[in-house]
Design an enzyme around this catalytic site. Structure first.
Site, PDB file in Angstrom:
ATOM      1  N   GLU A   1      33.272 -48.528  99.757  1.00  0.00           N
ATOM      2  CA  GLU A   1      32.513 -49.579 100.439  1.00  0.00           C
ATOM      3  C   GLU A   1      31.049 -49.189 100.627  1.00  0.00           C
ATOM      4  O   GLU A   1      30.144 -50.005 100.462  1.00  0.00           O
ATOM      5  CB  GLU A   1      33.158 -49.901 101.792  1.00  0.00           C
ATOM      6  CG  GLU A   1      34.426 -50.710 101.699  1.00  0.00           C
ATOM      7  CD  GLU A   1      34.194 -52.142 101.232  1.00  0.00           C
ATOM      8  OE1 GLU A   1      33.030 -52.588 101.191  1.00  0.00           O
ATOM      9  OE2 GLU A   1      35.184 -52.819 100.916  1.00  0.00           O
TER      10      GLU A   1
ATOM     11  N   GLU B   1      29.330 -49.548  97.275  1.00  0.00           N
ATOM     12  CA  GLU B   1      29.137 -50.943  96.882  1.00  0.00           C
ATOM     13  C   GLU B   1      28.006 -51.597  97.662  1.00  0.00           C
ATOM     14  O   GLU B   1      27.213 -52.357  97.101  1.00  0.00           O
ATOM     15  CB  GLU B   1      30.437 -51.724  97.099  1.00  0.00           C
ATOM     16  CG  GLU B   1      31.540 -51.375  96.105  1.00  0.00           C
ATOM     17  CD  GLU B   1      32.827 -52.133  96.364  1.00  0.00           C
ATOM     18  OE1 GLU B   1      33.765 -51.991  95.573  1.00  0.00           O
ATOM     19  OE2 GLU B   1      32.889 -52.876  97.381  1.00  0.00           O
ATOM     20  N   GLU B   2      27.919 -51.316  98.965  1.00  0.00           N
ATOM     21  CA  GLU B   2      26.943 -52.023  99.798  1.00  0.00           C
ATOM     22  C   GLU B   2      25.552 -51.408  99.751  1.00  0.00           C
ATOM     23  O   GLU B   2      24.559 -52.118  99.923  1.00  0.00           O
ATOM     24  CB  GLU B   2      27.438 -52.081 101.246  1.00  0.00           C
ATOM     25  CG  GLU B   2      28.675 -52.949 101.426  1.00  0.00           C
ATOM     26  CD  GLU B   2      29.002 -53.204 102.880  1.00  0.00           C
ATOM     27  OE1 GLU B   2      28.224 -52.760 103.762  1.00  0.00           O
ATOM     28  OE2 GLU B   2      30.026 -53.855 103.146  1.00  0.00           O
TER      29      GLU B   2
END
Length: 285
Positions: free
Chosen positions: A166, A169-170
């Site tokens: 995560e 990805e962010e």
């Protein structure tokens, strides 16, 4: 109608002494029930006949729960299955699972999965700066709140690996997992499911942020004290508690749960999370 003979296909199987009846092929489960994977197309009337004869035979055999898995290309068989007394259990992107309880006793088939697993990533660098984001969508849209990178673990994904994914990805920041600092449970969240949310501490392996344009409005490194002091964190008890835990961790006054690789009794690889440092110290002393 003929089917290839494998353990997972709807095979016509001659059963004696039941008058040469044709049945759906079923695999026994561990709890006195049967599982059927239907994969080949068939006429609805033929299918209903197979299903009725199969249930009659399973009832004679003392079977309990029946699980029928219908792939999405056999959606035409859903309605006749329901009309025979089956109910929905769960669905994925490519199939629907239906269940039926045979005996005249209370239905003890387990319910579908009740929880989703969420993660929040506490990523702090050597300057005691925290990686924070503002979201374009969701509950925090337009509220000018800086928060951890967050997300949901995929099916079959370990918590420690979900947190790393995560963050990448962010923000495009590479990290390594350190430990779980805290977790919470809330109910009636996503489509009535409960949520287990894990706050994970990660160590950054890079520093240049390249935010995910589709979901993230802004991303930056922020001093931890500034993050903790945000009015939103001070106003909401759950966020305030997590912020204070992270602040204490940054000062090395808090110990969380390490991810320790394990093998289950069935041989599956997994992780257990516990205070590894304290356990090792007690063992050596």
């Amino acid at each position: 109608m003929a089917f290839s003979s494998t353990s997972s296909l709807p095979v016509m199987k001659q059963t004696k002494p039941d008058a040469e009846r044709t049945l759906l092929n079923a695999v026994e489960d561990r709890y006195g029930g049967v599982k059927v994977d239907v994969e080949d197309s068939m006429d609805c009337n033929d299918y209903v006949s197979l299903l009725r004869d199969s249930i009659t035979q399973w009832r004679k055999q003392g079977k309990k729960g029946v699980w029928i898995k219908l792939p999405i290309h056999l959606a035409n068989l859903v309605e006749p299955t329901v009309k025979e007394g089956f109910r929905y259990h769960h669905a994925e992107s490519d199939y629907l699972m239906l269940v039926y309880w045979i005996p005249e006793t209370p239905d003890t088939l387990p319910a579908n999965a009740s929880h989703t697993v969420g993660i929040g990533a506490f990523v702090v660098n050597d300057n005691r700066e925290l990686l924070v984001v503002q979201e374009k969508n969701g509950a925090f849209k337009g509220k000018d709140v800086w928060k951890f990178p967050t997300g949901v673990a995929n099916q079959g994904e370990d918590i420690c690996k979900a947190a790393i994914r995560e963050v990448k990805e962010e923000t495009d920041i590479d990290t390594e997992f350190v430990e779980i600092l805290a977790f919470s449970q809330t109910h009636q969240t996503f489509y009535g499911k409960s949520d287990l949310f894990f706050v994970c501490m990660l160590r950054p392996l890079s520093s240049d942020i390249n935010k995910q344009d589709s979901e993230i409005e802004a991303a930056q490194w922020m001093p931890i004290e500034e993050y903790v002091a945000q009015p939103f964190n001070q106003k909401h008890e759950s966020f305030k508690n997590i912020a204070n835990i992270c602040l204490r961790k940054s000062r090395r006054n808090y110990t969380g749960f390490s991810a320790v690789p394990m093998s289950s009794s069935s041989g599956k690889k997994s992780y257990s999370y516990f205070n590894k440092l304290q356990l090792e110290n007690e063992t050596t002393n």
